[in-house]
Design a protein around this motif. Structure first.
Motif, PDB file in Angstrom:
ATOM      1  N   ALA A 162       9.409  -2.195  -1.331  1.00 32.81           N
ATOM      2  CA  ALA A 162       8.018  -2.231  -1.780  1.00 32.81           C
ATOM      3  C   ALA A 162       7.843  -3.505  -2.597  1.00 32.81           C
ATOM      4  O   ALA A 162       8.282  -3.576  -3.747  1.00 32.81           O
ATOM      5  CB  ALA A 162       7.683  -1.004  -2.624  1.00 32.81           C
ATOM      6  N   PRO A 163       7.248  -4.531  -2.004  1.00 38.04           N
ATOM      7  CA  PRO A 163       7.042  -5.773  -2.744  1.00 38.04           C
ATOM      8  C   PRO A 163       6.035  -5.584  -3.881  1.00 38.04           C
ATOM      9  O   PRO A 163       5.131  -4.762  -3.790  1.00 38.04           O
ATOM     10  CB  PRO A 163       6.482  -6.735  -1.693  1.00 38.04           C
ATOM     11  CG  PRO A 163       6.782  -6.109  -0.378  1.00 38.04           C
ATOM     12  CD  PRO A 163       6.818  -4.641  -0.613  1.00 38.04           C
TER      13      PRO A 163
ATOM     14  N   SER B 137       1.350  -4.467  -9.383  1.00 39.90           N
ATOM     15  CA  SER B 137       1.542  -3.164  -8.755  1.00 39.90           C
ATOM     16  C   SER B 137       2.444  -3.300  -7.530  1.00 39.90           C
ATOM     17  O   SER B 137       2.586  -4.382  -6.964  1.00 39.90           O
ATOM     18  CB  SER B 137       0.198  -2.555  -8.359  1.00 39.90           C
ATOM     19  OG  SER B 137      -0.413  -3.331  -7.335  1.00 39.90           O
ATOM     20  N   LEU B 138       3.042  -2.178  -7.145  1.00 38.97           N
ATOM     21  CA  LEU B 138       3.890  -2.187  -5.952  1.00 38.97           C
ATOM     22  C   LEU B 138       3.046  -1.918  -4.715  1.00 38.97           C
ATOM     23  O   LEU B 138       2.192  -1.026  -4.718  1.00 38.97           O
ATOM     24  CB  LEU B 138       4.984  -1.120  -6.047  1.00 38.97           C
ATOM     25  CG  LEU B 138       6.122  -1.407  -7.012  1.00 38.97           C
ATOM     26  CD1 LEU B 138       7.043  -0.197  -7.109  1.00 38.97           C
ATOM     27  CD2 LEU B 138       6.904  -2.641  -6.605  1.00 38.97           C
TER      28      LEU B 138
ATOM     29  N   ALA C 204       3.412  -8.003   7.090  1.00 42.18           N
ATOM     30  CA  ALA C 204       2.611  -7.766   5.880  1.00 42.18           C
ATOM     31  C   ALA C 204       3.479  -7.673   4.625  1.00 42.18           C
ATOM     32  O   ALA C 204       3.156  -8.279   3.594  1.00 42.18           O
ATOM     33  CB  ALA C 204       1.774  -6.504   6.044  1.00 42.18           C
ATOM     34  N   TRP C 205       4.567  -6.927   4.688  1.00 48.54           N
ATOM     35  CA  TRP C 205       5.393  -6.793   3.490  1.00 48.54           C
ATOM     36  C   TRP C 205       5.995  -8.142   3.105  1.00 48.54           C
ATOM     37  O   TRP C 205       6.107  -8.456   1.920  1.00 48.54           O
ATOM     38  CB  TRP C 205       6.479  -5.722   3.646  1.00 48.54           C
ATOM     39  CG  TRP C 205       7.604  -6.090   4.572  1.00 48.54           C
ATOM     40  CD1 TRP C 205       7.733  -5.745   5.878  1.00 48.54           C
ATOM     41  CD2 TRP C 205       8.746  -6.891   4.258  1.00 48.54           C
ATOM     42  NE1 TRP C 205       8.892  -6.284   6.396  1.00 48.54           N
ATOM     43  CE2 TRP C 205       9.535  -6.984   5.416  1.00 48.54           C
ATOM     44  CE3 TRP C 205       9.189  -7.535   3.104  1.00 48.54           C
ATOM     45  CZ2 TRP C 205      10.735  -7.702   5.467  1.00 48.54           C
ATOM     46  CZ3 TRP C 205      10.382  -8.250   3.147  1.00 48.54           C
ATOM     47  CH2 TRP C 205      11.142  -8.325   4.316  1.00 48.54           C
ATOM     48  N   TYR C 206       6.360  -8.945   4.094  1.00 51.69           N
ATOM     49  CA  TYR C 206       6.931 -10.260   3.798  1.00 51.69           C
ATOM     50  C   TYR C 206       5.889 -11.149   3.113  1.00 51.69           C
ATOM     51  O   TYR C 206       6.197 -11.819   2.127  1.00 51.69           O
ATOM     52  CB  TYR C 206       7.452 -10.932   5.075  1.00 51.69           C
ATOM     53  CG  TYR C 206       7.944 -12.327   4.809  1.00 51.69           C
ATOM     54  CD1 TYR C 206       9.196 -12.534   4.238  1.00 51.69           C
ATOM     55  CD2 TYR C 206       7.148 -13.436   5.065  1.00 51.69           C
ATOM     56  CE1 TYR C 206       9.644 -13.812   3.945  1.00 51.69           C
ATOM     57  CE2 TYR C 206       7.591 -14.716   4.784  1.00 51.69           C
ATOM     58  CZ  TYR C 206       8.838 -14.897   4.215  1.00 51.69           C
ATOM     59  OH  TYR C 206       9.278 -16.158   3.915  1.00 51.69           O
ATOM     60  N   ARG C 207       4.674 -11.145   3.629  1.00 52.61           N
ATOM     61  CA  ARG C 207       3.610 -11.958   3.015  1.00 52.61           C
ATOM     62  C   ARG C 207       3.386 -11.552   1.555  1.00 52.61           C
ATOM     63  O   ARG C 207       3.147 -12.406   0.707  1.00 52.61           O
ATOM     64  CB  ARG C 207       2.311 -11.842   3.806  1.00 52.61           C
ATOM     65  CG  ARG C 207       2.354 -12.557   5.155  1.00 52.61           C
ATOM     66  CD  ARG C 207       0.977 -12.673   5.813  1.00 52.61           C
ATOM     67  NE  ARG C 207       0.124 -11.531   5.648  1.00 52.61           N
ATOM     68  CZ  ARG C 207       0.039 -10.498   6.489  1.00 52.61           C
ATOM     69  NH1 ARG C 207       0.792 -10.454   7.575  1.00 52.61           N
ATOM     70  NH2 ARG C 207      -0.791  -9.497   6.262  1.00 52.61           N
ATOM     71  N   THR C 208       3.503 -10.251   1.269  1.00 55.75           N
ATOM     72  CA  THR C 208       3.316  -9.781  -0.099  1.00 55.75           C
ATOM     73  C   THR C 208       4.413 -10.306  -1.024  1.00 55.75           C
ATOM     74  O   THR C 208       4.155 -10.565  -2.203  1.00 55.75           O
ATOM     75  CB  THR C 208       3.255  -8.241  -0.148  1.00 55.75           C
ATOM     76  OG1 THR C 208       2.232  -7.793   0.747  1.00 55.75           O
ATOM     77  CG2 THR C 208       2.946  -7.735  -1.540  1.00 55.75           C
ATOM     78  N   THR C 209       5.623 -10.514  -0.515  1.00 59.03           N
ATOM     79  CA  THR C 209       6.709 -11.036  -1.359  1.00 59.03           C
ATOM     80  C   THR C 209       6.420 -12.443  -1.845  1.00 59.03           C
ATOM     81  O   THR C 209       7.007 -12.883  -2.824  1.00 59.03           O
ATOM     82  CB  THR C 209       8.071 -11.053  -0.634  1.00 59.03           C
ATOM     83  OG1 THR C 209       8.062 -12.029   0.418  1.00 59.03           O
ATOM     84  CG2 THR C 209       8.459  -9.691  -0.109  1.00 59.03           C
TER      85      THR C 209
ATOM     86  N   PHE D 202      13.399 -11.273  -4.828  1.00 55.57           N
ATOM     87  CA  PHE D 202      13.567 -11.815  -3.487  1.00 55.57           C
ATOM     88  C   PHE D 202      13.712 -13.326  -3.599  1.00 55.57           C
ATOM     89  O   PHE D 202      12.823 -13.989  -4.132  1.00 55.57           O
ATOM     90  CB  PHE D 202      12.338 -11.526  -2.619  1.00 55.57           C
ATOM     91  CG  PHE D 202      11.973 -10.080  -2.494  1.00 55.57           C
ATOM     92  CD1 PHE D 202      12.767  -9.199  -1.776  1.00 55.57           C
ATOM     93  CD2 PHE D 202      10.817  -9.593  -3.074  1.00 55.57           C
ATOM     94  CE1 PHE D 202      12.416  -7.864  -1.646  1.00 55.57           C
ATOM     95  CE2 PHE D 202      10.456  -8.262  -2.954  1.00 55.57           C
ATOM     96  CZ  PHE D 202      11.258  -7.393  -2.235  1.00 55.57           C
ATOM     97  N   ALA D 203      14.802 -13.864  -3.099  1.00 58.69           N
ATOM     98  CA  ALA D 203      15.010 -15.313  -3.096  1.00 58.69           C
ATOM     99  C   ALA D 203      15.022 -15.797  -1.658  1.00 58.69           C
ATOM    100  O   ALA D 203      15.726 -15.235  -0.810  1.00 58.69           O
ATOM    101  CB  ALA D 203      16.320 -15.671  -3.782  1.00 58.69           C
TER     102      ALA D 203
END
Length: 127
Positions: A21-22, A28-29, A55-60, A81-82
């Protein structure tokens, strides 16, 4: 030392699907998403099978932080996340880890080791 305990690394290594959950820009998560995670040495890596459009990657991208959990005991932690240069030698090690861990899913493994997904390689570290 990566910050992961040996117990956490063992859980990640044996668990096929973990949830990430980014953290959004507002702190917020975002909703949990199932990801495939692999261990290389004492480090943990994930990729977006949809590449940069996931979508989850873009949020990171906004906070480089989030939460990782597994259904089994031992992994329920905030993470950072690095971005990793998957063209470096570690990218081949990550590919090999995906192929070994998820070999019974040849189609998805081909996708997660493709250039588009490799470009989204993230190293996770517990906070």
């Amino acid at each position: 030392m990566s910050g992961w305990t040996e117990q956490q690394l063992a859980v990640i290594e044996r668990t096929d699907e973990l949830e990430v959950a980014p953290r959004r820009g507002d702190g917020s998560l975002a909703g949990k998403r199932i990801v495939w995670a692999v261990r290389v040495g004492d480090d943990v890596y994930i990729r977006s099978v949809r590449g940069r459009s996931g979508a989850w990657y873009r949020t990171t991208r906004s906070s480089h932080a989030g939460h990782l959990s597994a259904d089994t005991d031992g992994v329920d932690t905030d993470v950072t996340f690095a971005d990793i240069d998957a063209t470096a030698p570690v990218g081949d090690q990550i590919d090999a880890a995906y192929r070994a861990k998820y070999s019974r899913y040849p189609g998805p493994v081909k996708s997660i080791t493709a250039d588009e997904a490799r470009a989204t390689t993230l190293k996770l570290s517990p906070k």
